[in-house]
Structure formats: structure tokens, C-alpha cells
Design an enzyme around this catalytic site. Structure first.
Site, PDB file in Angstrom:
ATOM      1  CG  MET A   1      -2.060  -1.058   1.049  1.00  0.00           C
ATOM      2  SD  MET A   1      -3.290  -0.969   2.337  1.00  0.00           S
ATOM      3  CE  MET A   1      -2.410  -1.685   3.695  1.00  0.00           C
TER       4      MET A   1
ATOM      5  CB  CYS B   1      -1.497   1.030  -9.535  1.00  0.00           C
ATOM      6  SG  CYS B   1      -1.459   2.626  -8.731  1.00  0.00           S
TER       7      CYS B   1
ATOM      8  CE  LYS C   1      -2.611  -6.200  -4.425  1.00  0.00           C
ATOM      9  NZ  LYS C   1      -2.914  -4.832  -4.851  1.00  0.00           N
TER      10      LYS C   1
ATOM     11  N   GLY D   1      -9.232  -8.021  -1.027  1.00  0.00           N
ATOM     12  CA  GLY D   1     -10.259  -6.991  -1.059  1.00  0.00           C
ATOM     13  C   GLY D   1     -11.307  -7.163   0.012  1.00  0.00           C
TER      14      GLY D   1
ATOM     15  N   GLY E   1      -5.087  -5.829   3.126  1.00  0.00           N
ATOM     16  CA  GLY E   1      -4.654  -4.461   2.903  1.00  0.00           C
ATOM     17  C   GLY E   1      -5.061  -3.566   4.065  1.00  0.00           C
ATOM     18  NE  ARG E   2      -9.017  -0.684   1.717  1.00  0.00           N
ATOM     19  CZ  ARG E   2     -10.218  -0.602   1.184  1.00  0.00           C
ATOM     20  NH1 ARG E   2     -10.820   0.566   1.094  1.00  0.00           N
ATOM     21  NH2 ARG E   2     -10.831  -1.685   0.730  1.00  0.00           N
TER      22      ARG E   2
HETATM   23  C1  LIG Z   1      -3.346   3.750   0.220  1.00  0.00           C
HETATM   24  C2  LIG Z   1      -3.269   2.550  -0.686  1.00  0.00           C
HETATM   25  C3  LIG Z   1      -2.136   2.327  -1.439  1.00  0.00           C
HETATM   26  C4  LIG Z   1      -2.044   1.201  -2.272  1.00  0.00           C
HETATM   27  N1  LIG Z   1      -0.871   0.967  -2.964  1.00  0.00           N
HETATM   28  C5  LIG Z   1      -0.736  -0.177  -3.700  1.00  0.00           C
HETATM   29  C6  LIG Z   1       0.495  -0.529  -4.317  1.00  0.00           C
HETATM   30  O1  LIG Z   1       1.520   0.155  -4.186  1.00  0.00           O
HETATM   31  N2  LIG Z   1       0.530  -1.677  -5.064  1.00  0.00           N
HETATM   32  C7  LIG Z   1      -0.569  -2.485  -5.215  1.00  0.00           C
HETATM   33  O2  LIG Z   1      -0.489  -3.511  -5.886  1.00  0.00           O
HETATM   34  N3  LIG Z   1      -1.727  -2.195  -4.601  1.00  0.00           N
HETATM   35  C8  LIG Z   1      -1.836  -1.078  -3.857  1.00  0.00           C
HETATM   36  N4  LIG Z   1      -3.003  -0.822  -3.184  1.00  0.00           N
HETATM   37  C9  LIG Z   1      -4.106  -1.813  -3.242  1.00  0.00           C
HETATM   38  C10 LIG Z   1      -4.001  -2.798  -2.055  1.00  0.00           C
HETATM   39  O3  LIG Z   1      -2.836  -3.565  -2.127  1.00  0.00           O
HETATM   40  C11 LIG Z   1      -5.224  -3.736  -2.042  1.00  0.00           C
HETATM   41  O4  LIG Z   1      -5.269  -4.429  -3.259  1.00  0.00           O
HETATM   42  C12 LIG Z   1      -6.532  -2.972  -1.870  1.00  0.00           C
HETATM   43  O5  LIG Z   1      -6.443  -2.018  -0.836  1.00  0.00           O
HETATM   44  C13 LIG Z   1      -7.695  -3.939  -1.580  1.00  0.00           C
HETATM   45  O6  LIG Z   1      -7.444  -4.650  -0.404  1.00  0.00           O
HETATM   46  P1  LIG Z   1      -8.131  -4.240   1.005  1.00  0.00           P
HETATM   47  O7  LIG Z   1      -9.619  -4.093   0.743  1.00  0.00           O
HETATM   48  O8  LIG Z   1      -7.766  -5.376   1.913  1.00  0.00           O
HETATM   49  O9  LIG Z   1      -7.523  -2.925   1.414  1.00  0.00           O
HETATM   50  C14 LIG Z   1      -3.129   0.300  -2.367  1.00  0.00           C
HETATM   51  C15 LIG Z   1      -4.264   0.528  -1.585  1.00  0.00           C
HETATM   52  C16 LIG Z   1      -4.356   1.626  -0.749  1.00  0.00           C
HETATM   53  C17 LIG Z   1      -5.600   1.827   0.084  1.00  0.00           C
END
Ligand SMILES: Cc1cc2nc3c(=O)[nH]c(=O)nc-3n(C[C@H](O)[C@H](O)[C@H](O)COP(=O)(O)O)c2cc1C
Length: 329
Positions: free
Chosen positions: A8, A105, A146, A207, A230-231
Site C-alpha cells: 500500500m 494500480c 497482482k 479486497g 490491505g487496509r
Molecule cells: C493507500 C493505498 C495504497 C495502495 N498501494 C498499492 C500498491 O503500491 N501496489 C498495489 O499492488 N496495490 C496497492 N493498493 C491496493 C491494495 O494492495 C489492495 O489491493 C486494496 O487495498 C484492496 O485490499 P483491502 O480491501 O484489503 O484494502 C493500495 C491501496 C491503498 C488503500
């Protein structure tokens, strides 16, 4: 079954990786993306994004692992096959334990240059990218990808997943939403089940997993037992550990989550780690602490209570004092 800490950008830097993997439950984690254009980066660029590569001169941990011993993979984002392959090979020479390719992304600046989710419109380009990186990296080093379910819609989801597999990826993580869906709930976990059936490599679901119950619902709908968090990992520091405990002891009630004092102890550690780095100034440290507290707000009322004061503080030491006082109450 694997649980992976998601990349993230702006959140899971080296400090987050150290703290969260030390709490436990993660099989590996992924750096924030390193954007590749058409050049081969010098060493220092890799070290900046991926300080764990430097661990050779720091006997506390193995190269490309966090201090807790969790492997760290480098995530690359770009569309130039040669440059991606060359940079992947260099990262591995420097000691990277794995390479992850970003096809998810949604950021506009990224998509203008054709990297990240925009590539989901062209399965053949995804195949070429995965293949060239796979060929540039020794067999024993995982090359993973990813992806999201699509760009505007899910029509190419299967083609993209197959392109990743045919390109030689070791496994694929799928964020169960399209680029158009952004980060809006829901995540379409059901859409992962047919992809999992189609592929012979493992599929990792990602997700909207915020709780242990979400993990089990996601598993049921996606048929994937491995997940990337993630979050949810930022709101519940021990989420991975809780999931693993529940899997190990299904009949027992879920572990109680970390209390506020324990959370504050980790925020204290975050401050101590950042302050040790002379390259970081107050402008980096204070906003970072605020961001962490913000992600804790849905789960800890204490985070909400301190945030209104915290958000006005510019001196990280004052932020730390506020957090310590709150831990004592
Ligand atoms: C602030 C932020 C930054 C992120 N940066 C990346 C990243 O650098 N590379 C990537 O593949 N996904 C990135 N993501 C996506 C997350 O890896 C993840 O796929 C997405 O948040 C969904 O998962 P979650 O619902 O568990 O958060 C980012 C997400 C957030 C919220």
C-alpha cells in the site's frame, strides 16, 4: 494457505512491514510499488523503496526479510518489458526474495504512462511482461502478479489471469474489483471462484477483508484459502494472527483483538523507528503517525478521541506524548 501483507503506497513502508510482521501471521509482504520507466535504476533507488535489501550490513535480520524473519518481495510497476526485466534481475542480484508485478494500480498518473490497471485492457502485454520478467529471474525466485478483475468491466478477467499464468508467474493475487470500482465496497469474491478453477497456479484473494468473519466468507465465496490483507491490516494489527489462530483452533472463540494500550505500544515503536532515520523529517513522521491513527478509528474509540487534537499537531514528539497519555487513561 498463505496470508500476505498487501503493498500500500504511502502506508506499508519498511516501518509498517516491520511492525505488522513482528505482530505476526504473515507469510510474506510486498513493498510499495517501484515505478519503472525505461531505465535501469541504480542501487540506491532499490534501497530507498526496499531498505530490507540493505540488511547485509545489519546483522539483526536476513537480507530481504523483515526483522521478524518474514520475506519481503519487491513490487514493480511499468509497461516496458526490457526495463522491467532488467530491474527485476538487478533487484534479485541485490537479494530480493521475490518480484511482484503490479497490474492493479488505478492512479491516473500511473495509467497515463500505461502501467498498473491500464494494462488489464491488453492481456497479451501482460503475458509479455510476466514472461520477460520470469525469464530474467532465476527459477527459484518467485515472480508473482497482482491484478484487478478488470479495467472498466470484468470481461477480460479470465484472459488476464491466464496471461499471467502462461507468462510463467508462480501465483497470482486478485483484488476482486475493477479499476472502475476503485476501492468501493463490495469486493466481488464470487468472481474469483471460476478463475481459481481455470488456473493451475494458486490464486490469492484480496479486497474487503476487515475481520476474521470476512476471511471465512471470502474463502467460501472465492474458494481461495490464501488471502492478501490491505487496509484491514492497518485497522486490526493482529488480523492475520487472529485468522491463523481461528484456522488452527476452529472450535475456540476468536482471540480478543489487541487492546488500546498494546496498539499504542506499537505506535510508540513506529515513532522510535522513524526517529532513528536521519533522512526523515517532521514533515514525514507526523503525518505518518496521524495516518496510522486514522486507520485505527473504526476499531478503537480512543483513536477517534485523540484524532481531533492529533490532526493539528506538527511536532511528532507531541504526537507521541498524546498517544502515550491516551494509553495511560
Ligand atoms: C493507500 C493505498 C495504497 C495502495 N498501494 C498499492 C500498491 O503500491 N501496489 C498495489 O499492488 N496495490 C496497492 N493498493 C491496493 C491494495 O494492495 C489492495 O489491493 C486494496 O487495498 C484492496 O485490499 P483491502 O480491501 O484489503 O484494502 C493500495 C491501496 C491503498 C488503500
Amino acid at each position: 494457505m498463505q496470508i500476505i501483507l498487501a503493498p500500500m503506497d504511502g502506508l506499508t513502508d519498511v516501518y509498517a512491514r516491520e511492525i505488522l510482521t513482528d505482530i505476526g501471521g504473515y507469510d510474506y509482504c510486498v513493498t510499495e510499488f517501484l515505478r519503472v520507466t525505461d531505465t535501469l535504476f541504480p542501487r540506491r533507488v532499490f534501497y530507498r523503496r526496499f531498505p530490507e535489501l540493505r540488511s547485509a550490513d545489519n546483522s539483526q535480520h536476513t537480507i530481504s526479510h523483515t526483522k521478524a524473519g518474514t520475506p519481503v518481495y519487491l513490487q514493480l510497476l511499468g509497461s516496458d518489458t526490457n526495463a522491467m526485466a532488467e530491474n527485476a534481475a538487478k533487484a534479485v542480484q541485490l537479494g530480493a526474495a521475490g518480484i511482484d508485478l503490479n497490474f492493479g494500480c488505478p492512479a491516473k498518473t500511473v495509467n497515463r504512462r500505461e502501467g498498473g490497471a491500464s494494462l488489464l485492457q491488453y492481456p497479451d502485454r501482460i503475458y509479455q511482461l510476466v514472461r520477460s520478467v520470469r525469464q530474467a529471474v532465476p527459477k527459484e525466485i518467485p515472480v508473482t502478479a497482482k491484478m484487478r478483475l478488470g479495467y472498466e468491466d470484468q470481461l477480460l478477467a479470465h484472459d488476464n489471469a491466464l496471461a499471467i499464468q502462461d507468462g510463467g508467474a508462480s501465483w497470482v493475487t486478485i483484488h476482486a474489483r475493477t479499476k472502475k470500482d476503485g476501492y468501493r465496497p463490495p469486493a466481488y469474491w464470487d468472481a474469483l471462484a471460476p478463475i481459481k478453477q481455470l488456473l493451475s497456479i494458486s490464486v490469492i484473494a484480496n479486497g474487503e477483508i476487515w475481520t476474521v468473519d470476512d476471511y471465512f466468507t471470502c474463502r467460501e465465496r472465492s474458494h481461495c484459502d490464501s488471502v492478501m490483507l490491505g487496509r484491514g491490516a492497518m485497522g486490526t494489527f493482529d488480523l492475520a494472527l487472529q485468522i491463523k489462530n481461528k484456522l488452527a483452533e476452529p472450535s475456540l472463540p476468536a482471540l480478543p483483538t489487541l487492546n488500546w494500550q498494546a496498539v499504542c505500544h506499537h505506535l510508540d515503536k513506529l515513532y522510535q523507528l522513524m526517529i532513528l532515520n536521519p533522512a526523515l523529517d517532521n514533515k514525514y513522521i507526523a503525518p505518518r503517525i496521524k495516518l496510522w491513527v486514522k486507520w485505527l478509528m473504526p476499531n478503537y474509540h480512543q483513536a477517534e478521541t485523540i484524532f481531533s487534537t492529533l490532526k493539528r499537531i506538527k511536532d511528532p514528539q507531541l504526537a507521541l506524548q498524546l498517544i502515550r497519555r491516551s494509553a495511560d487513561q
